[in-house]
Design an enzyme around this catalytic site. Structure first.
Site, PDB file in Angstrom:
ATOM      1  N   ASP A  16     -14.014  56.516  25.416  1.00 30.22           N
ATOM      2  CA  ASP A  16     -14.906  56.241  26.544  1.00 30.22           C
ATOM      3  C   ASP A  16     -14.457  57.102  27.716  1.00 30.22           C
ATOM      4  OD1 ASP A  16     -16.429  55.260  28.600  1.00 30.22           O
ATOM      5  OD2 ASP A  16     -15.824  53.168  28.374  1.00 30.22           O
ATOM      6  N   HIS A  17     -15.143  58.224  27.925  1.00 32.17           N
ATOM      7  CA  HIS A  17     -14.747  59.196  28.945  1.00 32.17           C
ATOM      8  C   HIS A  17     -15.923  59.593  29.819  1.00 32.17           C
ATOM      9  CE1 HIS A  17     -10.610  61.014  28.165  1.00 32.17           C
ATOM     10  NE2 HIS A  17     -10.691  60.003  27.320  1.00 32.17           N
ATOM     11  N   GLU A  41      -7.450  56.499  33.441  1.00 34.16           N
ATOM     12  CA  GLU A  41      -6.913  57.778  33.919  1.00 34.16           C
ATOM     13  C   GLU A  41      -7.744  58.250  35.101  1.00 34.16           C
ATOM     14  OE1 GLU A  41      -8.425  57.892  30.728  1.00 34.16           O
ATOM     15  OE2 GLU A  41      -6.687  57.361  29.501  1.00 34.16           O
ATOM     16  N   ALA A  58       5.600  47.274  30.926  1.00 41.53           N
ATOM     17  CA  ALA A  58       4.778  46.387  31.742  1.00 41.53           C
ATOM     18  C   ALA A  58       3.403  46.183  31.122  1.00 41.53           C
ATOM     19  CB  ALA A  58       4.643  46.959  33.157  1.00 41.53           C
TER      20      ALA A  58
END
Length: 321
Positions: free
Chosen positions: A37-38, A106, A175
């Site tokens: 998914d970009h 990102e 994390a």
């Protein structure tokens, strides 16, 4: 037993090509599909970035395989309430064969609206809140939410599947993997890291309720291993960039600059190239040995039919045995 799926690279292929690859994947014996998914490709050479939810609608008509996004960022470019609607509709079209893979994103894809790109702890905090909002909406009831990062008022999804959409969380660090164990229905990671898988399992408290672990890798099949390596290096040298660069560089041009530092030899260590059956089986088996439930493999480059024939006749039968 580990299952093997195909990873549709929406950064490298247009939507019609992705649909055809999905059909070939099913015919070759792959059991499920991932799709990226970009908003942008990683570099200009890849050259594509279609709207994933449109492609998933077409996949629902083209194949009978389960589909998962790998992965969607539900925190910046698209509000989690809208991602929830898209995921619920996809699950209805796929008759329950849809899982939502999510991650903290990102900058390459998520900065396009001009929002501030916060540090990783804030992005994970946003992701956790987004998952909570989407889970409430998947129940089909009216939701009012006034949180630290998101507001939802009088929102209700009227088109929902019979069961809430499972949400798997992508992670590569401590994390994020802790978050995946705490709130995810499953875990996505791209490295065959047995320690990371074990950390997720310990953190998930999933005794008696198995939470799946899914991973993916890229290969470049071809009869000429050197040519395959050149293709892999040209299109996916970014696979060898360190993690922080992957999340912070904002444009394909920046990734092209960074990828100039990646040698073909380094790509060869990351991507299995050529037609050595044992090498392909070894790359996938590393994930099975690390405890993965499903491994998704993506073929780099244009020779998709040759790849599917190779895996159908020589690789998948041995993995099944």
């Amino acid at each position: 037993m580990t299952e093997y799926g195909y990873f549709l690279a929406a950064e490298e292929h247009g939507p019609a090509e992705l649909i055809e690859q999905a059909r070939m994947a099913e015919q070759a014996g792959f059991t499920s599909l991932w799709i990226s998914d970009h908003y942008h490709p990683w570099n200009e050479a890849q050259g594509q970035a279609s709207f994933v939810w449109s492609v998933i609608g077409a996949l629902a008509q083209a194949t009978s395989l389960p589909v998962q996004t790998a992965v969607t960022c539900p925190t910046f470019r698209v509000h989690p309430a809208v991602v929830a609607q898209a995921a619920a509709t996809s699950a209805v079209l796929l008759e329950g064969r849809f899982r939502l893979g999510v991650g903290s994103g990102e900058a390459l894809n998520e900065h396009v609206l001009g929002d501030r790109w916060p540090p990783a702890p804030i992005r994970l905090e946003m992701l956790e809140e987004a998952v909570m909002v989407m889970r409430q909406l998947f129940e089909g009831r009216r939701v009012n939410h006034h949180g630290k990062h998101y507001t939802v008022e009088n929102a209700r999804l009227f088109t929902v599947p019979d069961e809430p959409v499972p949400i798997d969380i992508a992670a590569s660090g401590e994390a994020a993997s802790a978050l995946a164990g705490r709130v995810g229905d499953g875990f996505i990671t791209m490295s065959p890291d047995a320690e990371l898988v074990e950390r997720f399992r310990r953190g998930s408290g999933a005794s008696g309720n198995h939470k799946p672990v899914r991973g993916g890798l890229k290969v470049c099949w071809g009869p000429d291993a050197e040519e395959a390596l050149r293709t892999a290096h040209r299109l996916w040298a970014v696979e060898s960039l360190p993690g922080q660069l992957l999340t912070t560089l904002p444009t394909p041009a920046h990734f092209e600059q960074a990828a100039e530092l990646v040698t073909p030899e380094r790509t060869a260590r990351k991507v299995t190239c050529g037609d050595d059956v044992d090498a392909h089986i070894g790359a996938l088996s590393a994930y099975a040995e690390a405890g993965f439930d499903t491994v998704y493999v993506n073929q780099i480059g244009p020779d998709q039919r040759g790849f599917f024939d190779f895996y159908r006749t020589k690789v998948l039968p041995q993995l099944a045995g």
